[in-house]
Design an enzyme around this catalytic site. Structure first.
Site, PDB file in Angstrom:
ATOM      1  N   HIS A  84       0.846  -1.197   0.000  1.00 44.40           N
ATOM      2  CA  HIS A  84       0.000   0.000   0.000  1.00 44.40           C
ATOM      3  C   HIS A  84       0.879   1.244   0.000  1.00 44.40           C
ATOM      4  O   HIS A  84       1.807   1.351   0.800  1.00 44.40           O
ATOM      5  CB  HIS A  84      -0.894   0.015   1.246  1.00 44.40           C
ATOM      6  N   ASP A 163     -15.037   3.304   7.371  1.00 40.54           N
ATOM      7  CA  ASP A 163     -13.959   4.147   6.835  1.00 40.54           C
ATOM      8  C   ASP A 163     -14.502   5.087   5.748  1.00 40.54           C
ATOM      9  O   ASP A 163     -14.117   6.261   5.687  1.00 40.54           O
ATOM     10  CB  ASP A 163     -12.836   3.273   6.277  1.00 40.54           C
ATOM     11  N   ARG A 170     -14.236  13.506   7.189  1.00 44.22           N
ATOM     12  CA  ARG A 170     -12.913  14.138   7.378  1.00 44.22           C
ATOM     13  C   ARG A 170     -12.594  15.081   6.219  1.00 44.22           C
ATOM     14  O   ARG A 170     -12.056  16.168   6.423  1.00 44.22           O
ATOM     15  CB  ARG A 170     -11.817  13.064   7.489  1.00 44.22           C
ATOM     16  N   SER A 185      -7.429   4.370   9.141  1.00 45.13           N
ATOM     17  CA  SER A 185      -8.181   4.293   7.883  1.00 45.13           C
ATOM     18  C   SER A 185      -7.498   3.318   6.914  1.00 45.13           C
ATOM     19  O   SER A 185      -8.135   2.402   6.378  1.00 45.13           O
ATOM     20  CB  SER A 185      -8.251   5.706   7.278  1.00 45.13           C
ATOM     21  N   LYS A 189      -8.725  -1.008   5.992  1.00 40.68           N
ATOM     22  CA  LYS A 189      -8.976  -1.563   4.657  1.00 40.68           C
ATOM     23  C   LYS A 189      -8.006  -2.704   4.347  1.00 40.68           C
ATOM     24  O   LYS A 189      -8.389  -3.745   3.828  1.00 40.68           O
ATOM     25  CB  LYS A 189      -8.828  -0.467   3.589  1.00 40.68           C
TER      26      LYS A 189
HETATM   27  N1  URA Z   1      -5.696   7.154   2.507  1.00 45.56           N
HETATM   28  C1  URA Z   1      -6.620   6.485   3.228  1.00 45.56           C
HETATM   29  O1  URA Z   1      -7.025   5.391   2.874  1.00 45.56           O
HETATM   30  N2  URA Z   1      -7.052   7.046   4.356  1.00 45.56           N
HETATM   31  C2  URA Z   1      -6.623   8.238   4.800  1.00 45.56           C
HETATM   32  O2  URA Z   1      -7.054   8.663   5.833  1.00 45.56           O
HETATM   33  C3  URA Z   1      -5.681   8.928   4.028  1.00 45.56           C
HETATM   34  C4  URA Z   1      -5.222   8.362   2.877  1.00 45.56           C
END
Ligand code: URA
Length: 448
Positions: A84, A163, A170, A185, A189
Site C-alpha cells: 500500500h 472508513d 474528514r 483508515s 482496509k
Molecule cells: N488514505 C486512506 O485510505 N485514508 C486516509 O485517511 C488517508 C489516505
C-alpha cells in the site's frame, strides 16, 4: 451508566485516553446512525488536536475493520501479500507489482482507492483500461486471486464501511491530516483483505501527504505496529515523493507507462522503486529468515531478488499476468497491445524550458496540481475526472536541458486550463548550472 458520545468527545477533547469499548461504541454507533455526523465531526477534530495513543489507534483500526467483511483467502494456497502506498504523483507501482508478484508465485489481493487533490489513485488509473471492472464482489475478487494470482478492486460497501463514512466526513471538516486517523483508515482496509503480509510505501516530500520525514516515520511506525499486532507481518519503506515517479502523470497515460514497464522498458526511478518493493514483498513472503543485520537487510534482499525481478519483467511473464488480470476483470487485453484503445486527449501542449542547464527540481506537488487542473484529478471526492488528461515528462531531475527544449507535454480535453496548468508546472521547476546529485528514491525501512 450507559455510554454517551458527548462524554467521549469531552474525554478526547481534554486529552484523555479512550478504552477499546468506548472507541467501538463511537464507530458502530456512527455507522448505525445512532451517533450523528456533527458529533462524529467533533470527535474527529478532538483527535486531530489531541492525537491518539497506539492502543487507541489499534482499537480504532480494529473497530473500523469490524464494521465490514474480511475477505477469506484461507482456501487459496500461497502467501498473500499486498503493498500500500500513502499516495503521490505518478505513483503507479501497484499496477506493475500486482502482475509481477503473481508471476513470481505470490498472491496479491489489492483493495485500492481514488485519487484526491494533487495525488492520483490506482482505481482511477485502472478505469482507463477499456471495460476493466474494479467493482468486484468479494467472491469475484477471491476467484480472480485464485486463478490469476492477483486482483485489484475498489473499496466496496462490504469493506470497512465505517472508513468510507468517516473519510467523507474528514474530507469536509479538515481532519484528514491526522496520523492516527490516516493509520486507522489505511489499516482497516488493508486488514480486510485476508493477507498474510503487508508492505507499506510511506511517501515523503512535497507530493506526499506527509511532507516531513519525521511525520512519515511516525505514520510508518504506527501502521507497522498496528499490522503486526493484528497478526499481519508488516514492514514499511519510507520513499521519496519530492518529484513525480516515472514519466507519466494522469490516468490513461500512467497505464500506458505501466504496460511499457511490464514489457521491459521502465524509467530508472520507477524501476528502482518497483524492484525495491518487489524484493521486500518477496522477503515478507519468504519463510526463511535472513541472518543479515537489520541495517543491511534492504541491500541484501535487493541483491537476492534483482535478477529474478528483471527476468520476470524483461521476458514477458509479468506482462502475461497483466493480460490475464485484465481479462479476468472484464477488461480488453487487446488494449495492452494497442494504445489507441485508451482515452486520448485532444489538446496537447509542450512546456518549453525557459533556461539552459540541469533540472535541479521538478516539484511533485506542482506537477500533480497542474495535472489536476488539466482534468486528471479531483479537488473534492465527488468530482468527475478526465481519464485522458495529464502530463508526460520529457525531463527528470538531474537531466540536462536547453532553453526552448520541452520539459513536458500537457494533455487535456479542456484547452482553457492549459495556460494556468503551464504556469503551475513551471512554478515547480528549478534549472541550475551545476549537475545535481541524482535523488535517492528509498530512504529507510521501518521493521517490526
Ligand atoms: N488514505 C486512506 O485510505 N485514508 C486516509 O485517511 C488517508 C489516505
Amino acid at each position: 451508566m450507559s455510554m454517551r458520545a458527548v462524554d467521549l468527545i469531552k474525554k478526547k477533547r481534554d486529552g484523555g485516553e479512550l478504552h477499546k469499548e468506548e472507541i467501538s461504541f463511537l464507530i458502530s454507533g456512527h455507522l448505525a446512525g445512532a451517533i450523528p455526523d456533527y458529533q462524529m465531526a467533533a470527535f474527529l477534530m478532538a483527535v486531530y488536536h489531541k492525537g491518539m495513543t497506539e492502543p487507541e489507534t489499534i482499537a480504532l483500526a480494529s473497530a473500523m475493520l469490524d464494521t465490514g467483511r474480511k475477505v477469506d483467502l484461507s482456501g487459496i494456497s500461497g502467501v498473500k501479500v499486498d503493498k500500500h502506498s500513502t499516495g503521490g504523483v505518478g505513483d503507479k507501482t501497484s499496477i506493475i507489482l500486482a502482475p509481477l508478484m503473481a508471476a513470481m508465485g505470490m498472491k496479491m489481493p489489492m483493495i485500492v482507492g481514488r485519487g484526491l487533490g494533487h495525488t492520483g489513485g490506482t482505481l482511477d488509473k485502472l478505469a482507463s483500461i477499456p471495460g476493466f471492472r474494479t467493482d468486484l464482489s468479494i467472491e469475484e475478487f477471491r476467484e480472480c486471486i485464485a486463478t490469476v494470482g492477483c486482483a485489484i478492486m475498489g473499496q466496496s460497501e462490504e469493506i470497512a464501511p465505517s472508513d468510507r463514512r468517516l473519510y467523507a466526513l474528514r474530507d469536509c471538516t479538515s481532519t484528514v491530516e491526522s496520523i492516527p486517523l490516516i493509520a486507522a483508515s489505511v489499516m482497516s482496509k488493508k486488514l480486510s483483505e485476508g493477507i498474510d503480509a503487508l508492505l507499506l510505501d510511506v511517501k515523503t516530500g512535497s507530493g506526499a501527504f506527509m511532507e516531513d520525514i519525521h511525520d512519515a516515520r511516525a505514520l510508518a511506525r504506527l501502521m507497522v505496529n498496528i499490522g503486526n499486532s493484528m497478526g499481519v507481518k508488516t514492514i514499511a519503506l519510507i520513499t521519496d515523493m519530492s518529484a513525480p515517479l516515472g514519466r507519466a502523470v494522469g490516468n490513461s497515460l500512467e497505464i500506458k507507462e505501466c504496460i511499457s514497464a511490464l514489457k521491459g522498458a521502465c524509467a530508472p526511478d520507477l524501476f528502482e522503486l518497483t524492484l525495491t518493493l518487489a524484493a521486500w514483498m518477496a522477503h515478507l513472503s519468504d519463510s526463511v529468515s535472513e541472518e543479515t543485520e537489520p541495517q543491511r537487510l534492504g541491500e541484501h534482499i535487493i541483491k537476492k531478488y534483482k535478477d529474478e525481478v528483471r527476468d520476470y519483467m524483461d521476458h514477458g511473464d509479468a506482462f502475461a499476468k497483466l493480460l490475464e488480470m485484465i481479462d479476468a476483470q472484464h477488461g480488453n487485453p487487446e488494449s495492452a497491445f494497442n494504445p489507441s484503445l485508451f482515452p486520448k486527449a485532444v489538446n496537447l501542449k509542450p512546456v518549453l524550458s525557459p533556461w539552459t542547464g540541469y533540472v535541479r527540481k521538478l516539484d511533485a506537488r506542482s506537477v500533480g496540481h497542474a495535472s489536476m487542473l488539466l482534468g486528471a484529478g479531483r479537488s473534492r471526492m465527488e468530482d468527475g475526472i478526465d481519464l485522458a488528461a495529464g502530463i508526460v515528462l520529457g525531463k527528470k531531475p538531474g537531466d540536462p536541458v536547453k532553453a526552448g527544449e520541452p520539459l513536458a507535454v500537457l494533455h487535456t480535453n479542456r484547452p482553457g486550463t492549459l495556460t494556468e496548468a503551464e504556469h503551475v508546472f513551471l512554478s515547480g521547476v528549478e534549472i541550475g548550472d551545476r549537475e545535481p546529485a541524482r535523488p535517492r528514491i528509498v530512504f529507510e525501512a521501518v521493521l517490526p
